[in-house]
Scaffold this motif. Sequence first.
Motif, PDB file in Angstrom:
ATOM      1  N   ASP A  48     158.099  54.113  40.826  1.00 38.39           N
ATOM      2  CA  ASP A  48     158.253  55.015  41.977  1.00 38.39           C
ATOM      3  C   ASP A  48     157.111  54.844  42.972  1.00 38.39           C
ATOM      4  OD1 ASP A  48     160.573  56.025  40.878  1.00 38.39           O
ATOM      5  OD2 ASP A  48     159.650  57.883  40.161  1.00 38.39           O
ATOM      6  N   GLY A  49     155.894  54.769  42.470  1.00 36.19           N
ATOM      7  CA  GLY A  49     154.732  54.646  43.340  1.00 36.19           C
ATOM      8  C   GLY A  49     154.709  53.330  44.097  1.00 36.19           C
ATOM      9  N   LEU A  50     154.992  52.239  43.412  1.00 33.55           N
ATOM     10  CA  LEU A  50     154.981  50.938  44.072  1.00 33.55           C
ATOM     11  C   LEU A  50     156.110  50.831  45.093  1.00 33.55           C
ATOM     12  CD1 LEU A  50     154.061  48.692  41.033  1.00 33.55           C
ATOM     13  CD2 LEU A  50     152.601  49.302  42.979  1.00 33.55           C
ATOM     14  N   ALA A  51     157.266  51.387  44.785  1.00 34.10           N
ATOM     15  CA  ALA A  51     158.387  51.373  45.745  1.00 34.10           C
ATOM     16  C   ALA A  51     158.047  52.192  46.984  1.00 34.10           C
ATOM     17  CB  ALA A  51     159.649  51.902  45.079  1.00 34.10           C
ATOM     18  N   ALA A  52     157.368  53.313  46.812  1.00 39.01           N
ATOM     19  CA  ALA A  52     157.020  54.179  47.939  1.00 39.01           C
ATOM     20  C   ALA A  52     156.018  53.509  48.879  1.00 39.01           C
ATOM     21  CB  ALA A  52     156.453  55.504  47.431  1.00 39.01           C
ATOM     22  N   LEU A  53     155.188  52.623  48.349  1.00 39.02           N
ATOM     23  CA  LEU A  53     154.196  51.953  49.187  1.00 39.02           C
ATOM     24  C   LEU A  53     154.834  51.025  50.223  1.00 39.02           C
ATOM     25  CD1 LEU A  53     151.254  51.089  46.788  1.00 39.02           C
ATOM     26  CD2 LEU A  53     151.426  52.932  48.464  1.00 39.02           C
ATOM     27  N   ALA A  54     156.098  50.711  50.051  1.00 36.93           N
ATOM     28  CA  ALA A  54     156.781  49.873  51.041  1.00 36.93           C
ATOM     29  C   ALA A  54     156.900  50.593  52.380  1.00 36.93           C
ATOM     30  CB  ALA A  54     158.164  49.480  50.531  1.00 36.93           C
ATOM     31  N   THR A  55     156.874  51.933  52.361  1.00 33.63           N
ATOM     32  CA  THR A  55     157.055  52.695  53.600  1.00 33.63           C
ATOM     33  C   THR A  55     155.862  53.570  53.968  1.00 33.63           C
ATOM     34  OG1 THR A  55     158.153  54.469  52.385  1.00 33.63           O
ATOM     35  CG2 THR A  55     159.559  52.763  53.341  1.00 33.63           C
ATOM     36  N   GLU A  58     149.928  55.600  51.311  1.00 37.51           N
ATOM     37  CA  GLU A  58     149.406  56.331  50.156  1.00 37.51           C
ATOM     38  C   GLU A  58     150.518  57.182  49.578  1.00 37.51           C
ATOM     39  OE1 GLU A  58     146.067  59.719  49.514  1.00 37.51           O
ATOM     40  OE2 GLU A  58     145.416  57.909  50.563  1.00 37.51           O
ATOM     41  N   PHE A  59     150.575  57.240  48.260  1.00 37.35           N
ATOM     42  CA  PHE A  59     151.639  58.004  47.607  1.00 37.35           C
ATOM     43  C   PHE A  59     151.124  58.521  46.277  1.00 37.35           C
ATOM     44  CE2 PHE A  59     155.666  58.557  45.293  1.00 37.35           C
ATOM     45  CZ  PHE A  59     156.369  59.281  46.228  1.00 37.35           C
ATOM     46  N   GLN A  60     151.537  59.713  45.920  1.00 36.97           N
ATOM     47  CA  GLN A  60     151.133  60.340  44.665  1.00 36.97           C
ATOM     48  C   GLN A  60     152.375  60.597  43.820  1.00 36.97           C
ATOM     49  OE1 GLN A  60     148.128  63.446  44.972  1.00 36.97           O
ATOM     50  NE2 GLN A  60     149.450  64.752  43.758  1.00 36.97           N
ATOM     51  N   VAL A  61     152.304  60.239  42.537  1.00 39.11           N
ATOM     52  CA  VAL A  61     153.416  60.444  41.608  1.00 39.11           C
ATOM     53  C   VAL A  61     152.976  61.401  40.514  1.00 39.11           C
ATOM     54  CG1 VAL A  61     154.956  59.349  39.928  1.00 39.11           C
ATOM     55  CG2 VAL A  61     154.356  58.139  42.021  1.00 39.11           C
ATOM     56  N   THR A  75     146.170  48.807  50.979  1.00 39.11           N
ATOM     57  CA  THR A  75     145.318  48.310  52.059  1.00 39.11           C
ATOM     58  C   THR A  75     145.957  47.015  52.559  1.00 39.11           C
ATOM     59  OG1 THR A  75     143.883  47.013  50.616  1.00 39.11           O
ATOM     60  CG2 THR A  75     143.281  49.319  50.953  1.00 39.11           C
ATOM     61  N   LEU A  76     145.285  46.329  53.453  1.00 35.19           N
ATOM     62  CA  LEU A  76     145.846  45.083  53.985  1.00 35.19           C
ATOM     63  C   LEU A  76     146.031  44.013  52.910  1.00 35.19           C
ATOM     64  CD1 LEU A  76     143.926  44.760  57.357  1.00 35.19           C
ATOM     65  CD2 LEU A  76     146.309  45.419  56.987  1.00 35.19           C
ATOM     66  N   ASP A  77     145.138  43.974  51.931  1.00 39.24           N
ATOM     67  CA  ASP A  77     145.191  42.882  50.959  1.00 39.24           C
ATOM     68  C   ASP A  77     145.333  43.309  49.497  1.00 39.24           C
ATOM     69  OD1 ASP A  77     142.687  43.998  50.828  1.00 39.24           O
ATOM     70  OD2 ASP A  77     141.648  42.101  50.538  1.00 39.24           O
ATOM     71  N   ARG A  78     145.532  44.597  49.244  1.00 34.43           N
ATOM     72  CA  ARG A  78     145.647  45.014  47.837  1.00 34.43           C
ATOM     73  C   ARG A  78     146.328  46.368  47.698  1.00 34.43           C
ATOM     74  NH1 ARG A  78     139.445  45.415  46.385  1.00 34.43           N
ATOM     75  NH2 ARG A  78     139.667  43.449  47.417  1.00 34.43           N
TER      76      ARG A  78
END
Length: 85
Positions: A48-55, A58-61, A75-78
Amino acid sequence: MPIYWRLDEEDGVDPENLLGDISLVDAAGNRLEETTTFIDTFYLGLADGLAALATCGEFQVELLDEPPVLLFMRTLDRVIIKYKG
């Protein structure tokens, strides 16, 4: 980033509640570990967290079976994942 897990088989394995240990290790050797946790809940939280980072950046699960939350930051690179500080 490798993810390692080990089921707790001491009292048998319950497919509905996969209890065990999980750890994530980054390229620098930093480790995020949780022992005696529900493996499936932890994996769902990671997904869920990694999928949310697409949009968002920062995201909290909130994990269903654990009081702490997983915090994801991009961030830009990680991607940074924090758990229990």
